[in-house]
Design a protein around this motif. Sequence first.
Motif, PDB file in Angstrom:
ATOM      1  N   GLU A 160      46.515  30.380  32.026  1.00 41.61           N
ATOM      2  CA  GLU A 160      45.635  30.631  33.166  1.00 41.61           C
ATOM      3  C   GLU A 160      45.771  32.058  33.681  1.00 41.61           C
ATOM      4  O   GLU A 160      44.775  32.666  34.079  1.00 41.61           O
ATOM      5  N   ALA A 161      46.987  32.601  33.655  1.00 46.22           N
ATOM      6  CA  ALA A 161      47.180  33.992  34.069  1.00 46.22           C
ATOM      7  C   ALA A 161      46.456  34.927  33.105  1.00 46.22           C
ATOM      8  O   ALA A 161      45.796  35.883  33.528  1.00 46.22           O
ATOM      9  N   SER A 162      46.561  34.636  31.813  1.00 47.27           N
ATOM     10  CA  SER A 162      45.881  35.429  30.796  1.00 47.27           C
ATOM     11  C   SER A 162      44.369  35.390  31.001  1.00 47.27           C
ATOM     12  O   SER A 162      43.699  36.428  30.972  1.00 47.27           O
ATOM     13  N   GLU A 163      43.852  34.186  31.210  1.00 37.42           N
ATOM     14  CA  GLU A 163      42.403  34.048  31.413  1.00 37.42           C
ATOM     15  C   GLU A 163      41.951  34.774  32.672  1.00 37.42           C
ATOM     16  O   GLU A 163      40.910  35.441  32.669  1.00 37.42           O
ATOM     17  N   ALA A 164      42.708  34.650  33.751  1.00 32.65           N
ATOM     18  CA  ALA A 164      42.331  35.301  35.009  1.00 32.65           C
ATOM     19  C   ALA A 164      42.223  36.812  34.832  1.00 32.65           C
ATOM     20  O   ALA A 164      41.287  37.439  35.328  1.00 32.65           O
ATOM     21  N   TYR A 187      39.050  37.521  32.645  1.00 30.45           N
ATOM     22  CA  TYR A 187      37.794  37.325  33.375  1.00 30.45           C
ATOM     23  C   TYR A 187      37.562  38.454  34.373  1.00 30.45           C
ATOM     24  O   TYR A 187      36.444  38.919  34.542  1.00 30.45           O
ATOM     25  N   ARG A 188      38.634  38.904  35.017  1.00 29.69           N
ATOM     26  CA  ARG A 188      38.496  39.996  35.977  1.00 29.69           C
ATOM     27  C   ARG A 188      38.184  41.305  35.256  1.00 29.69           C
ATOM     28  O   ARG A 188      37.322  42.073  35.670  1.00 29.69           O
ATOM     29  N   THR A 189      38.868  41.550  34.137  1.00 27.15           N
ATOM     30  CA  THR A 189      38.689  42.793  33.391  1.00 27.15           C
ATOM     31  C   THR A 189      37.318  42.866  32.727  1.00 27.15           C
ATOM     32  O   THR A 189      36.626  43.882  32.814  1.00 27.15           O
ATOM     33  N   ILE A 190      36.920  41.797  32.058  1.00 25.18           N
ATOM     34  CA  ILE A 190      35.676  41.814  31.289  1.00 25.18           C
ATOM     35  C   ILE A 190      34.446  41.701  32.190  1.00 25.18           C
ATOM     36  O   ILE A 190      33.470  42.416  32.012  1.00 25.18           O
ATOM     37  N   TYR A 191      34.507  40.783  33.175  1.00 25.75           N
ATOM     38  CA  TYR A 191      33.312  40.458  33.966  1.00 25.75           C
ATOM     39  C   TYR A 191      33.417  40.768  35.459  1.00 25.75           C
ATOM     40  O   TYR A 191      32.435  40.626  36.176  1.00 25.75           O
ATOM     41  N   GLY A 192      34.609  41.102  35.930  1.00 27.13           N
ATOM     42  CA  GLY A 192      34.790  41.281  37.371  1.00 27.13           C
ATOM     43  C   GLY A 192      34.764  39.958  38.117  1.00 27.13           C
ATOM     44  O   GLY A 192      34.418  39.910  39.304  1.00 27.13           O
ATOM     45  N   ILE A 193      35.136  38.869  37.448  1.00 27.23           N
ATOM     46  CA  ILE A 193      35.091  37.530  38.041  1.00 27.23           C
ATOM     47  C   ILE A 193      36.482  37.126  38.520  1.00 27.23           C
ATOM     48  O   ILE A 193      37.458  37.217  37.779  1.00 27.23           O
ATOM     49  N   GLU A 195      43.212  38.582  25.002  1.00 21.65           N
ATOM     50  CA  GLU A 195      43.477  39.651  25.975  1.00 21.65           C
ATOM     51  C   GLU A 195      43.304  41.022  25.342  1.00 21.65           C
ATOM     52  O   GLU A 195      42.839  41.953  25.996  1.00 21.65           O
ATOM     53  N   SER A 196      43.681  41.152  24.068  1.00 25.21           N
ATOM     54  CA  SER A 196      43.581  42.455  23.401  1.00 25.21           C
ATOM     55  C   SER A 196      42.266  42.620  22.650  1.00 25.21           C
ATOM     56  O   SER A 196      41.946  43.711  22.206  1.00 25.21           O
ATOM     57  N   ASP A 197      41.517  41.538  22.505  1.00 27.11           N
ATOM     58  CA  ASP A 197      40.239  41.587  21.791  1.00 27.11           C
ATOM     59  C   ASP A 197      39.186  40.847  22.614  1.00 27.11           C
ATOM     60  O   ASP A 197      38.950  39.665  22.432  1.00 27.11           O
ATOM     61  N   GLU A 198      38.572  41.580  23.537  1.00 22.99           N
ATOM     62  CA  GLU A 198      37.633  40.938  24.452  1.00 22.99           C
ATOM     63  C   GLU A 198      36.390  40.387  23.761  1.00 22.99           C
ATOM     64  O   GLU A 198      35.652  39.603  24.346  1.00 22.99           O
ATOM     65  N   SER A 199      36.188  40.733  22.507  1.00 26.08           N
ATOM     66  CA  SER A 199      35.016  40.217  21.795  1.00 26.08           C
ATOM     67  C   SER A 199      35.073  38.691  21.659  1.00 26.08           C
ATOM     68  O   SER A 199      34.032  38.044  21.545  1.00 26.08           O
ATOM     69  N   ILE A 200      36.272  38.114  21.678  1.00 27.28           N
ATOM     70  CA  ILE A 200      36.403  36.654  21.572  1.00 27.28           C
ATOM     71  C   ILE A 200      35.768  35.989  22.781  1.00 27.28           C
ATOM     72  O   ILE A 200      34.932  35.092  22.640  1.00 27.28           O
ATOM     73  N   ASP A 201      36.148  36.401  23.985  1.00 26.86           N
ATOM     74  CA  ASP A 201      35.560  35.831  25.200  1.00 26.86           C
ATOM     75  C   ASP A 201      34.073  36.140  25.283  1.00 26.86           C
ATOM     76  O   ASP A 201      33.263  35.278  25.628  1.00 26.86           O
ATOM     77  N   GLY A 221      29.540  28.302  35.001  1.00 22.33           N
ATOM     78  CA  GLY A 221      28.779  28.540  36.224  1.00 22.33           C
ATOM     79  C   GLY A 221      28.374  29.987  36.401  1.00 22.33           C
ATOM     80  O   GLY A 221      27.344  30.285  36.988  1.00 22.33           O
ATOM     81  N   HIS A 222      29.169  30.882  35.864  1.00 25.47           N
ATOM     82  CA  HIS A 222      28.846  32.308  35.941  1.00 25.47           C
ATOM     83  C   HIS A 222      27.863  32.721  34.852  1.00 25.47           C
ATOM     84  O   HIS A 222      27.169  33.718  34.989  1.00 25.47           O
ATOM     85  N   MET A 223      27.818  31.971  33.758  1.00 26.71           N
ATOM     86  CA  MET A 223      26.967  32.326  32.625  1.00 26.71           C
ATOM     87  C   MET A 223      25.537  31.813  32.794  1.00 26.71           C
ATOM     88  O   MET A 223      24.611  32.380  32.231  1.00 26.71           O
ATOM     89  N   ALA A 224      25.357  30.751  33.548  1.00 26.99           N
ATOM     90  CA  ALA A 224      24.027  30.171  33.744  1.00 26.99           C
ATOM     91  C   ALA A 224      23.469  30.626  35.084  1.00 26.99           C
ATOM     92  O   ALA A 224      24.049  30.344  36.134  1.00 26.99           O
TER      93      ALA A 224
END
Length: 177
Positions: free
Chosen positions: A126-130, A133-139, A54-60, A85-88
Amino acid sequence: MLLTISGLPGSGTTTVSRLISEKYNLEMISAGEVFRSLAKEYGMTLAEFGALAESDESIDIKIDERQKEISNTRDDIILEGRLAGHMAEKALKVWIKASVDVRVQRIVSREGSSFKDKLDETIEREASEAVRYRTIYGIDISDFSIYDLVVDSENWNQFQIANIISCAIDNCSYSNV
């Protein structure tokens, strides 16, 4: 053939991906396994590593860019992971779903621990991932509109789900599949 199989933890994506991989002799690339191995390398639990991500988006970004690169340069693979599915861009895209209680029971069966502990950890993860995903990619991870096939793994076992996906693969009109 390029296939993505996505779903939340405990939904059965890895098991089903392995079955499809064996049936069609496809290499499987798993984002979850990469994430788990990185958490282990850092000496962290999945929840702790998720908090770090969450604090280091480079991991995702590193994990997801690798999947995107693979999907654009290779054929005959399965990309398995929450955002696969979003990456391909061009793939047969599958989402496997199940309720949180069913998924957590599966996680407890495979990893041990108490149901409550795993439920709390899963909800936090799952809350962390959500958020990430929204912050980094708008997903919005709960939006299934990009998927060609959504299968509820509470209704079928892993072999039945693999058969459903096989029917889609065998009857797919996508030129890239």
